[in-house]
Scaffold this motif. Structure first.
Motif, PDB file in Angstrom:
ATOM      1  N   GLN A 289       0.837  -1.187   0.000  1.00  0.00           N
ATOM      2  CA  GLN A 289       0.000   0.000   0.000  1.00  0.00           C
ATOM      3  C   GLN A 289       0.880   1.249   0.000  1.00  0.00           C
ATOM      4  N   PRO A 290       0.847   2.063  -1.062  1.00  0.00           N
ATOM      5  CA  PRO A 290       1.756   3.217  -1.161  1.00  0.00           C
ATOM      6  C   PRO A 290       1.683   4.183   0.021  1.00  0.00           C
ATOM      7  N   VAL A 291       0.476   4.463   0.513  1.00  0.00           N
ATOM      8  CA  VAL A 291       0.346   5.402   1.628  1.00  0.00           C
ATOM      9  C   VAL A 291       0.974   4.809   2.898  1.00  0.00           C
ATOM     10  N   VAL A 292       0.772   3.511   3.108  1.00  0.00           N
ATOM     11  CA  VAL A 292       1.377   2.839   4.263  1.00  0.00           C
ATOM     12  C   VAL A 292       2.894   2.860   4.147  1.00  0.00           C
ATOM     13  N   ILE A 293       3.409   2.615   2.956  1.00  0.00           N
ATOM     14  CA  ILE A 293       4.861   2.641   2.737  1.00  0.00           C
ATOM     15  C   ILE A 293       5.422   4.025   3.046  1.00  0.00           C
ATOM     16  N   ASP A 294       4.744   5.060   2.573  1.00  0.00           N
ATOM     17  CA  ASP A 294       5.197   6.431   2.849  1.00  0.00           C
ATOM     18  C   ASP A 294       5.198   6.715   4.348  1.00  0.00           C
ATOM     19  N   GLU A 295       4.166   6.215   5.043  1.00  0.00           N
ATOM     20  CA  GLU A 295       4.076   6.455   6.481  1.00  0.00           C
ATOM     21  C   GLU A 295       5.197   5.739   7.221  1.00  0.00           C
ATOM     22  N   LEU A 296       5.509   4.513   6.812  1.00  0.00           N
ATOM     23  CA  LEU A 296       6.596   3.770   7.444  1.00  0.00           C
ATOM     24  C   LEU A 296       7.930   4.489   7.263  1.00  0.00           C
ATOM     25  N   ARG A 297       8.136   5.027   6.081  1.00  0.00           N
ATOM     26  CA  ARG A 297       9.376   5.785   5.841  1.00  0.00           C
ATOM     27  C   ARG A 297       9.398   7.064   6.673  1.00  0.00           C
ATOM     28  N   TYR A 298       8.251   7.740   6.770  1.00  0.00           N
ATOM     29  CA  TYR A 298       8.156   8.967   7.562  1.00  0.00           C
ATOM     30  C   TYR A 298       8.454   8.673   9.036  1.00  0.00           C
ATOM     31  N   LEU A 299       8.019   7.495   9.482  1.00  0.00           N
ATOM     32  CA  LEU A 299       8.232   7.096  10.878  1.00  0.00           C
ATOM     33  C   LEU A 299       9.632   6.548  11.128  1.00  0.00           C
ATOM     34  N   GLN A 300      10.483   6.651  10.126  1.00  0.00           N
ATOM     35  CA  GLN A 300      11.889   6.237  10.208  1.00  0.00           C
ATOM     36  C   GLN A 300      12.028   4.745  10.518  1.00  0.00           C
ATOM     37  N   MET A 301      11.126   3.963   9.935  1.00  0.00           N
ATOM     38  CA  MET A 301      11.213   2.512  10.055  1.00  0.00           C
ATOM     39  C   MET A 301      12.177   1.921   9.029  1.00  0.00           C
ATOM     40  N   GLY A 302      12.654   2.743   8.098  1.00  0.00           N
ATOM     41  CA  GLY A 302      13.537   2.269   7.047  1.00  0.00           C
ATOM     42  C   GLY A 302      12.951   2.566   5.679  1.00  0.00           C
ATOM     43  N   ASP A 303      13.740   2.291   4.647  1.00  0.00           N
ATOM     44  CA  ASP A 303      13.308   2.597   3.277  1.00  0.00           C
ATOM     45  C   ASP A 303      12.481   1.483   2.645  1.00  0.00           C
ATOM     46  N   GLY A 304      12.499   0.288   3.216  1.00  0.00           N
ATOM     47  CA  GLY A 304      11.755  -0.822   2.627  1.00  0.00           C
ATOM     48  C   GLY A 304      12.596  -1.536   1.581  1.00  0.00           C
ATOM     49  N   PRO A 305      12.033  -2.494   0.844  1.00  0.00           N
ATOM     50  CA  PRO A 305      10.601  -2.839   0.826  1.00  0.00           C
ATOM     51  C   PRO A 305      10.142  -3.660   2.030  1.00  0.00           C
ATOM     52  N   ASN A 306      11.090  -4.085   2.883  1.00  0.00           N
ATOM     53  CA  ASN A 306      10.734  -4.825   4.097  1.00  0.00           C
ATOM     54  C   ASN A 306      11.125  -4.023   5.329  1.00  0.00           C
ATOM     55  N   TRP A 307      10.382  -4.245   6.403  1.00  0.00           N
ATOM     56  CA  TRP A 307      10.653  -3.576   7.673  1.00  0.00           C
ATOM     57  C   TRP A 307      10.614  -4.612   8.795  1.00  0.00           C
ATOM     58  N   VAL A 308      11.093  -4.221   9.970  1.00  0.00           N
ATOM     59  CA  VAL A 308      11.154  -5.180  11.074  1.00  0.00           C
ATOM     60  C   VAL A 308      10.464  -4.627  12.316  1.00  0.00           C
ATOM     61  N   LEU A 309       9.703  -5.491  12.959  1.00  0.00           N
ATOM     62  CA  LEU A 309       9.216  -5.257  14.312  1.00  0.00           C
ATOM     63  C   LEU A 309      10.109  -6.068  15.241  1.00  0.00           C
ATOM     64  N   TYR A 310      10.607  -5.450  16.287  1.00  0.00           N
ATOM     65  CA  TYR A 310      11.594  -6.114  17.144  1.00  0.00           C
ATOM     66  C   TYR A 310      11.253  -5.867  18.594  1.00  0.00           C
ATOM     67  N   ARG A 311      11.178  -6.925  19.362  1.00  0.00           N
ATOM     68  CA  ARG A 311      11.009  -6.823  20.813  1.00  0.00           C
ATOM     69  C   ARG A 311      12.318  -7.263  21.441  1.00  0.00           C
ATOM     70  N   PRO A 312      13.022  -6.379  22.148  1.00  0.00           N
ATOM     71  CA  PRO A 312      14.392  -6.674  22.590  1.00  0.00           C
ATOM     72  C   PRO A 312      14.496  -7.476  23.877  1.00  0.00           C
ATOM     73  N   TYR A 313      13.421  -8.079  24.331  1.00  0.00           N
ATOM     74  CA  TYR A 313      13.472  -8.829  25.589  1.00  0.00           C
ATOM     75  C   TYR A 313      12.373  -9.882  25.579  1.00  0.00           C
ATOM     76  N   HIS A 314      12.561 -10.885  26.391  1.00  0.00           N
ATOM     77  CA  HIS A 314      11.480 -11.786  26.801  1.00  0.00           C
ATOM     78  C   HIS A 314      11.844 -12.220  28.216  1.00  0.00           C
ATOM     79  N   LEU A 315      10.875 -12.211  29.099  1.00  0.00           N
ATOM     80  CA  LEU A 315      11.166 -12.361  30.524  1.00  0.00           C
ATOM     81  C   LEU A 315      10.944 -13.784  31.027  1.00  0.00           C
TER      82      LEU A 315
END
Length: 429
Positions: A289-315
């Motif tokens: 989705q072009p608008v979603v891609i633009d938003e991800l880039r605006y949010l500094q998630m990276g340039d794409g085409p893939n992005w990562v969700l990362y949780r740095p811990y598990h308790l």
């Protein structure tokens, strides 16, 4: 009403959630101390072969020694629980049948014991929370089916990496994002030939069981966890043993992309792991989705085409009380094999083995596990790792060779063997 508010209500009503625990090792003891900080639940009974360890788990959590009673009979145990005192026992099978308990947490890490306790708990019409992922990937689909029929919850544990990864996967798919890969980081150097002796010094340093640490170092634990994630999500196994590249968090979207994009994958929708991003978990996703891609880039998630969700811990076991609360108060599983048997952890010789040798199981001297697609394991009659302990080899097996059902005589006295036979018949039907 949220989970916290529900627990507060149970506390105010004088009816806290009553938990039984099987296994007072590192994970079990951590759970007991964490629950002691919470409102609305109590660990009321602990079963462990080492009674001193069970007693220490209670006293370390602030329970007075005169409030801890050793029992071996159900009628006495129920009387102790009614008095508000705590139980320790060597008889794990006692706990699922006690009227004063609502949920059982199994934390031994031994597949057969996990299967025994889960089965007995379901028959006792109580919720079962497994910290024993090894049992889950072997007979979890059957146990879930039986729990559903009994009207109780069968669930894995919050804080374990499969459940932590599942949170990110659910977040992504609920938003309509396409998941490329979901997985975990591995922080131990991979050594398929590791034994409890070779990791003993490190185990002593960190206060862990050498056998448990060995299962991490030889890669078995990672294979088991990724199998559980595949069975919960339907994500597939692209390659036996997975890719397991070295990566930083920033590298993940590039590495876990299709080969046509410069990555290592032949397909999307897979589970895998990366060395170097532990102790976190991750989901690599994309969107068209072009608008979603633009938003991800605006949010500094990276340039794409893939992005990562990362949780740095598990308790680990410190989060497990959340699974107990969800099961009892919301009748909801944290993670379960809702997709059946998508992946199988198969058995591989750690060294050259001889006919007549007995396999010593996970984290030992004889075998390690690799994950593969369940249909491949079924077609090739590969031995599930959860059934391997106690099996006797019928032929010589070379180092690194997979072990098949036809290569062994299984220990038919084990509950997990009998449950797996039943599960195979049901799945085939």
């Amino acid at each position: 009403m949220g989970l916290y508010e529900q627990l507060i209500e149970r506390e105010r009503s004088g009816n806290p959630v009553a938990i039984g625990l099987v296994g007072a090792g590192q994970m079990g003891s951590g759970l007991v101390s964490q629950v002691a900080l919470m409102r609305g639940m109590r660990v009321m009974a602990i079963a462990d072969l080492a009674l001193d360890r069970a007693r220490h788990a209670f006293t370390a959590a602030g329970v007075a020694d005169d409030q801890i009673v050793e029992v071996s009979a159900p009628d006495i145990a129920d009387e102790v629980l009614r008095s508000g005192r705590r139980i320790i026992t060597r008889q794990a099978q006692l706990l699922p049948h006690l009227a004063g308990l609502e949920a059982i947490v199994e934390a031994t890490g031994v597949p057969d014991i996990g299967a025994q306790i889960a089965w007995a708990t379901i028959l006792g019409r109580k919720h079962i929370v497994l910290l024993n992922v090894e049992a889950d990937v072997t007979v979890g689909p059957l146990l879930k089916r039986m729990a559903d029929a009994a009207g109780v919850v069968y669930t894995g544990a919050a804080g374990d990496e499969p459940a932590a990864t599942l949170e990110l996967w659910n977040f992504a798919r609920t938003l309509g994002l396409e998941v490329i890969c979901a997985g975990k980081g591995k922080n131990n150097p991979l050594d398929r030939s590791a034994t409890p002796e070779t990791v003993a010094a490190r185990a002593h340093e960190v206060g862990a069981s050498p056998k448990m640490l060995c299962s991490f170092v030889d890669g078995t634990k990672t294979m088991v966890e990724m199998a559980a994630l595949a069975n919960a999500t339907g994500l597939t196994i692209e390659k036996r043993g997975l890719h397991g590249p070295e990566a930083s968090v920033a590298d993940l979207p590039r590495i876990f992309s299709l080969r046509s994009q410069g990555g290592i994958l032949e397909q999307t929708g897979v589970v895998d792991y990366a060395i170097g991003v532990a102790p976190g978990v991750f989901v690599v996703f994309t969107s068209k989705q072009p608008v979603v891609i633009d938003e991800l880039r605006y949010l500094q998630m990276g340039d794409g085409p893939n992005w990562v969700l990362y949780r740095p811990y598990h308790l680990t076991s410190l989060e497990t009380p959340l699974s107990v609360a969800r099961a009892v108060l919301q009748h909801e599983a944290t993670i379960a094999p809702t997709c059946g048997l998508v992946a199988e952890v198969i058995t591989v010789a750690k060294r050259a083995l001889r006919a007549g040798e007995q396999i010593d199981g996970i984290g030992g001297h004889t075998v390690y596990g690799l994950v593969d697609r369940a249909e491949v394991a079924r077609c090739e009659r590969l031995l599930p790792l959860g059934l391997a302990q106690g099996a006797i080899l019928k032929r010589d097996v070379a180092k690194g060779e997979t072990i098949r059902y036809d290569d062994v005589v299984l220990d038919e006295s084990q509950t997990i063997v009998q449950l797996r036979r039943l599960q195979d018949r049901l799945l085939a039907a």
